[in-house]
Enzyme design. Structure first.
Site, PDB file in Angstrom:
ATOM      1  N   ALA A  81       0.832  -1.058   0.036  1.00 46.41           N
ATOM      2  CA  ALA A  81      -0.114   0.000   0.199  1.00 46.41           C
ATOM      3  C   ALA A  81       0.861   1.087   0.120  1.00 46.41           C
ATOM      4  CB  ALA A  81      -0.919  -0.030   1.214  1.00 46.41           C
ATOM      5  N   THR A 132      -6.283  -0.700   8.720  1.00 43.10           N
ATOM      6  CA  THR A 132      -5.650   0.098   9.489  1.00 43.10           C
ATOM      7  C   THR A 132      -6.901   0.548  10.446  1.00 43.10           C
ATOM      8  OG1 THR A 132      -4.941   2.511   9.863  1.00 43.10           O
ATOM      9  CG2 THR A 132      -5.706   1.749   7.623  1.00 43.10           C
ATOM     10  N   ASP A 133      -6.706   1.138  11.575  1.00 41.40           N
ATOM     11  CA  ASP A 133      -7.813   1.673  12.336  1.00 41.40           C
ATOM     12  C   ASP A 133      -8.319   3.037  11.604  1.00 41.40           C
ATOM     13  OD1 ASP A 133      -5.520   3.179  13.137  1.00 41.40           O
ATOM     14  OD2 ASP A 133      -5.516   3.025  15.009  1.00 41.40           O
ATOM     15  N   GLU A 134      -7.382   3.646  10.955  1.00 42.06           N
ATOM     16  CA  GLU A 134      -7.778   4.942  10.500  1.00 42.06           C
ATOM     17  C   GLU A 134      -9.016   4.940   9.682  1.00 42.06           C
ATOM     18  OE1 GLU A 134      -4.911   7.702   8.754  1.00 42.06           O
ATOM     19  OE2 GLU A 134      -3.301   6.712  10.223  1.00 42.06           O
ATOM     20  N   TYR A 158      -5.581   8.844   2.195  1.00 47.63           N
ATOM     21  CA  TYR A 158      -5.111   7.443   2.738  1.00 47.63           C
ATOM     22  C   TYR A 158      -5.916   6.622   3.526  1.00 47.63           C
ATOM     23  CZ  TYR A 158      -3.055   3.933   5.703  1.00 47.63           C
ATOM     24  OH  TYR A 158      -2.715   2.631   6.434  1.00 47.63           O
ATOM     25  N   LYS A 162      -7.904   2.827   1.912  1.00 46.75           N
ATOM     26  CA  LYS A 162      -8.022   1.977   2.730  1.00 46.75           C
ATOM     27  C   LYS A 162      -9.241   1.269   3.022  1.00 46.75           C
ATOM     28  CE  LYS A 162      -4.765  -0.162   4.229  1.00 46.75           C
ATOM     29  NZ  LYS A 162      -3.913  -1.227   3.514  1.00 46.75           N
ATOM     30  N   LYS A 197       7.735   8.731   9.111  1.00 46.83           N
ATOM     31  CA  LYS A 197       6.668   8.367  10.136  1.00 46.83           C
ATOM     32  C   LYS A 197       7.197   9.049  11.409  1.00 46.83           C
ATOM     33  CE  LYS A 197       4.405   6.244   6.821  1.00 46.83           C
ATOM     34  NZ  LYS A 197       4.438   4.825   6.667  1.00 46.83           N
ATOM     35  N   PRO A 213       9.816  18.268  14.675  1.00 48.44           N
ATOM     36  CA  PRO A 213       8.410  18.546  14.372  1.00 48.44           C
ATOM     37  C   PRO A 213       7.308  18.145  14.948  1.00 48.44           C
ATOM     38  CG  PRO A 213       9.406  17.361  12.316  1.00 48.44           C
ATOM     39  CD  PRO A 213      10.281  17.318  13.495  1.00 48.44           C
ATOM     40  N   ASP A 288      -0.407  22.338  11.776  1.00 47.00           N
ATOM     41  CA  ASP A 288      -1.108  20.989  11.669  1.00 47.00           C
ATOM     42  C   ASP A 288      -1.314  20.587  10.605  1.00 47.00           C
ATOM     43  OD1 ASP A 288      -2.080  18.929  13.361  1.00 47.00           O
ATOM     44  OD2 ASP A 288      -3.668  20.144  14.052  1.00 47.00           O
ATOM     45  N   GLY A 291      -7.103  18.413   8.452  1.00 44.78           N
ATOM     46  CA  GLY A 291      -7.914  17.200   8.702  1.00 44.78           C
ATOM     47  C   GLY A 291      -7.464  16.220   9.498  1.00 44.78           C
TER      48      GLY A 291
END
Ligand code: NAD
Ligand code: DAU
Length: 359
Positions: A81, A132-134, A158, A162, A197, A213, A288, A291
């Site tokens: 992915a 993924t949990d997303e 992303y 998924k 990441k 950051p 930020d 979203g």
């Protein structure tokens, strides 16, 4: 033999290494080798005949079909992915291509292959989709963790891609009877994690004397799981999961990003001290993520109850192993920080710093 897609990436490589450390069943590793795929992750398998590597794109259905027919695997474990949320914000197309169209092509190839298998082999075949949990969206501070029946509400390109792939997998079980399994896991960390990441980026930047950051206020919460525990969960689901079912996988380790960064800085202060001051001095707040999901948390009781899986690492033990690994593998970090990686750093972080300064 099993077929693994994306086995040169972070979790896929850990899975292949763990698999071959525990079993003699061979692995056909199919990976396109995008910027995130790295054969150095598999260098210890160089002379191991149980590992067959083929460079191929999962979107290429004919190539995948030919591999399935040639190697006759008993299962497909699908990791391949595009995986980085920030990259999906800068350029969603690759995510649609690989995560949606690629999963579709892989399912089509697998369905054709599986349909032609003799009865017993058909019954035993598994298509395990790693997700993924997303896909469940963002939780408020007091919301209960995601269960397997939480409604899908993906918020980034992303997670939307998924989510689409999860739906396709579900439909191939429901419509065609393909014996699928889906796992939805929380944030992983550990060896071979690409330094785009949070955790590996912070370790690499800290040691290079660069800013650390933090997006927004750093109070976003993730539920961290050591990658070896995720690999063990996938093995367990492959072995004993019920076709058509979904299993949430998580570490019961909710942490705010800023707290994770503090832990990393303090650990580095101990294990690799600076000449003066603390690594915490390098922490820099930047604009930020658009979203940005506030909180993820996984309710992993189904896999614990039905399949007897539990994580074996705590956050403290897993993060210590991870920092030790990065300190011992500086060459690996240097190698992946290629030209393409540097372009990404410029695109993502220079713009964020400028935005933050403008506010
Ligand atoms: P990664 O980005 O490190 O690795 C992805 C791998 O897939 C790379 O080796 C890449 O070359 C390969 N790949 C990409 N496009 C391909 C294509 N079209 N054809 C063949 N190979 C291709 O990702 P990761 O962090 O190891 O994640 C693996 C899987 O686990 C993904 O499906 C991701 O959604 C899922 N997941 C990741 C996490 C996490 O915290 N990293 C958590 C839950 C689920
Ligand atoms: O939850 C599972 C998901 O975890 C996987 O599906 C994804 O493939 C994986 O990349 C990961 O997504 P996140 O967006 O949570 O991971 P990332 O490491 O990019 O960011 C973790 C948190 O840290 C997130 O809240 C954003 C923040 N962050 C990240 C970076 C890269 C920062 O504050 N600064 C940064 O520089």
């Amino acid at each position: 033999m099993i077929l693994v897609t994306g086995g040169a990436g972070f979790i896929g490589a850990n899975f292949v290494l763990d698999w071959l450390a525990q079993s003699d069943e061979a692995v056909l590793n199919v990976d396109k080798l995008t910027y995130a795929g790295n054969l150095n992750n598999l260098s210890t398998l160089q002379d191991d005949r149980r590992h067959v590597f083929v460079r191929a794109d999962i979107c290429d259905q004919d190539a995948i079909a030919a591999l399935l027919n040639k190697y006759q695997p008993r299962a497909v474990v699908h990791f391949a992915a595009e995986s980085h949320v920030d990259r999906s914000i800068h350029g969603p197309r690759d995510f649609i291509n690989t995560n949606i169209n690629g999963t579709f092509s892989l399912l089509e190839a697998a369905r054709a292959y599986w349909s032609g298998l003799p009865d017993q082999k058909q019954r035993d075949f598994r298509f395990l989709h790693v997700s993924t949990d997303e896909v469940y969206g963002s939780l408020g501070a007091d919301d209960a963790p995601f269960t397997e029946t939480t409604a899908y509400a993906p918020n980034s390109p992303y997670s939307a891609s998924k989510a689409a792939s999860d739906h396709l997998v579900r439909s191939y079980h429901h419509t065609y009877g393909l014996p699928t399994l889906t796992t939805n896991c929380s944030n992983n960390y550990g060896p071979y994690h690409f330094p785009e990441k949070l955790i590996p980026l912070i370790i690499a930047n800290a040691r290079a004397g660069k800013p650390l950051p933090i997006y927004g206020d750093g109070q976003q919460v993730r539920d961290w799981l050591y990658v070896g525990d995720h690999c063990a969960a996938i093995r367990r689901v492959l072995e004993s999961g019920k076709p058509g079912e979904v299993y949430n996988v998580g570490g019961w380790n909710e942490k705010a990003n800023l707290d994770v960064v503090h832990v990393l800085c303090d650990m580095l202060d101990q294990m690799d001290p600076k000449q003066s001051g603390s690594y915490r001095d390098q922490i820099t707040f930047v604009a930020d993520r658009p979203g940005h999901d506030r909180r993820y948390a996984i309710d992993a009781r189904k896999i614990e109850r039905e399949l007897g899986w539990k994580p074996s690492e705590t956050f403290d033990s897993g993060i210590r192993k991870t920092v030790e690994w990065y300190l011992a593998h500086q060459e690996w970090v240097g190698d992946v920080q290629s030209g393409e990686y540097l372009k990404w750093v410029e695109k993502n972080y220079n713009q964020r710093t400028a935005e933050k300064e403008a506010t």
